[in-house]
Scaffold this active site. Structure first.
Site, mmCIF file in Angstrom:
data_model
loop_
_atom_site.group_PDB
_atom_site.id
_atom_site.type_symbol
_atom_site.label_atom_id
_atom_site.label_comp_id
_atom_site.label_asym_id
_atom_site.label_seq_id
_atom_site.Cartn_x
_atom_site.Cartn_y
_atom_site.Cartn_z
ATOM 1 N N SER A 131 -36.788 -20.139 22.079
ATOM 2 C CA SER A 131 -36.797 -19.273 20.944
ATOM 3 C C SER A 131 -35.362 -18.567 21.242
ATOM 4 C CB SER A 131 -37.905 -18.232 21.341
ATOM 5 O OG SER A 131 -37.626 -16.947 20.328
ATOM 6 N N TYR A 144 -42.358 -12.520 26.798
ATOM 7 C CA TYR A 144 -42.327 -13.810 25.882
ATOM 8 C C TYR A 144 -40.815 -14.315 26.101
ATOM 9 C CZ TYR A 144 -41.732 -16.578 21.675
ATOM 10 O OH TYR A 144 -41.590 -17.794 21.043
#
Length: 269
Positions: A131, A144
């Site tokens: 990501s 995350y």
């Protein structure tokens, strides 16, 4: 020409389904995975098999199934992942362990499972879906960011360790895309009276808005199709809106505190 065989974790929806659909349309033999195939009785876009990336036995069974059916495994796409939000101080530790099991340990176990076959057949490609959030510590998304950042670093290390095997390992880092990731994301509760209450609530609204207005996940699929057809793909491949990709350039060139200020302004903190 023999069809190349692709295994995609988390292939039943979102980015994984888009990748599988696109690659199948290009002539690849695609196997997608999901924890519960019975939940998708009408799924007929490509083969959907059972796999839970948190379970090593499940991983070995799925990989063995594909190899026994096809005799080879050319491409692994580590796509399965979950989101998590919350103040670092207030996020339950069991949820931290869960997100690392799925986003980091799972892909590592997958790579360990496919590398012997790829080495035996003299080549293969592993694409780790990380990501853009993995390149920076984002407020209330720290865990995350940490899982995706860790997977990106493992990608760098494993590329060098496997350079003599004919195996290509690369990292694709999407920005915000319109998927159902928000529905499965763990949100630490916004606690009444918490010192983080107002800022955390604002950040959740901002994060959900970014996903809702995100791009078409087929953009990621097309990027991966291009990458797996290159002899020497780049180590890092960000995919997303211009400003999201440009944020990585800014992080490289701006002083840390200036970049931090930009993030704080973005989230209105």
């Amino acid at each position: 020409m023999e069809k190349k065989v692709v295994l995609i974790t988390g292939g039943s929806s979102g980015i994984g389904k888009s990748i599988g659909t696109f690659l199948a349309s290009k002539g690849y033999k695609v196997y997608g995975t999901t924890r519960t195939p019975a939940n998708y009785p009408d799924f007929d876009v490509f083969d959907l098999i059972q796999l839970d990336v948190r379970d090593v036995d499940s991983i070995q069974h799925a990989v063995s199934h594909v190899i026994s059916k096809e005799g080879r495994l050319d491409v692994l796409i580590n796509n399965a992942g979950v989101g998590i939000t919350g103040p670092i101080e207030e996020t339950p530790h069991e949820e931290i362990l869960k997100v690392f099991d799925t986003n980091f340990h799972g892909p590592v176990h997958m790579m360990k499972a496919v590398l012997p076959q790829m080495r035996k057949q003299g080549g293969g490609t592993i694409v780790n879906i990380t990501s853009i959030a993995g390149y920076m510590g984002l407020p209330f998304r720290g865990f995350y960011s940490a899982t995706k950042g860790a997977l990106g670093l493992i990608t760098e290390a494993l590329r060098m360790e496997t350079k003599d095997f004919g195996v290509t390992i690369t990292n694709v880092a999407p920005g915000d895309f319109a998927t159902n990731i928000a529905a499965g994301r763990y949100h630490a509760p916004v606690l009444d009276g918490s010192p983080y209450e107002d800022n955390y609530a604002k950040t959740i609204d901002s994060i959900n808005g970014d996903v809702d207005s995100g791009g078409d996940p087929e953009q990621v699929a097309k990027a991966i199709y291009s990458i797996i057809n290159k002899k020497r793909p780049k180590v890092h491949n960000p995919v997303g809106a211009f400003l999201q990709k440009f944020s990585l350039t800014l992080k490289r060139v701006l002083p840390d505190k200036v970049y931090e200020k930009l993030l704080l302004n973005h989230y209105k903190l």
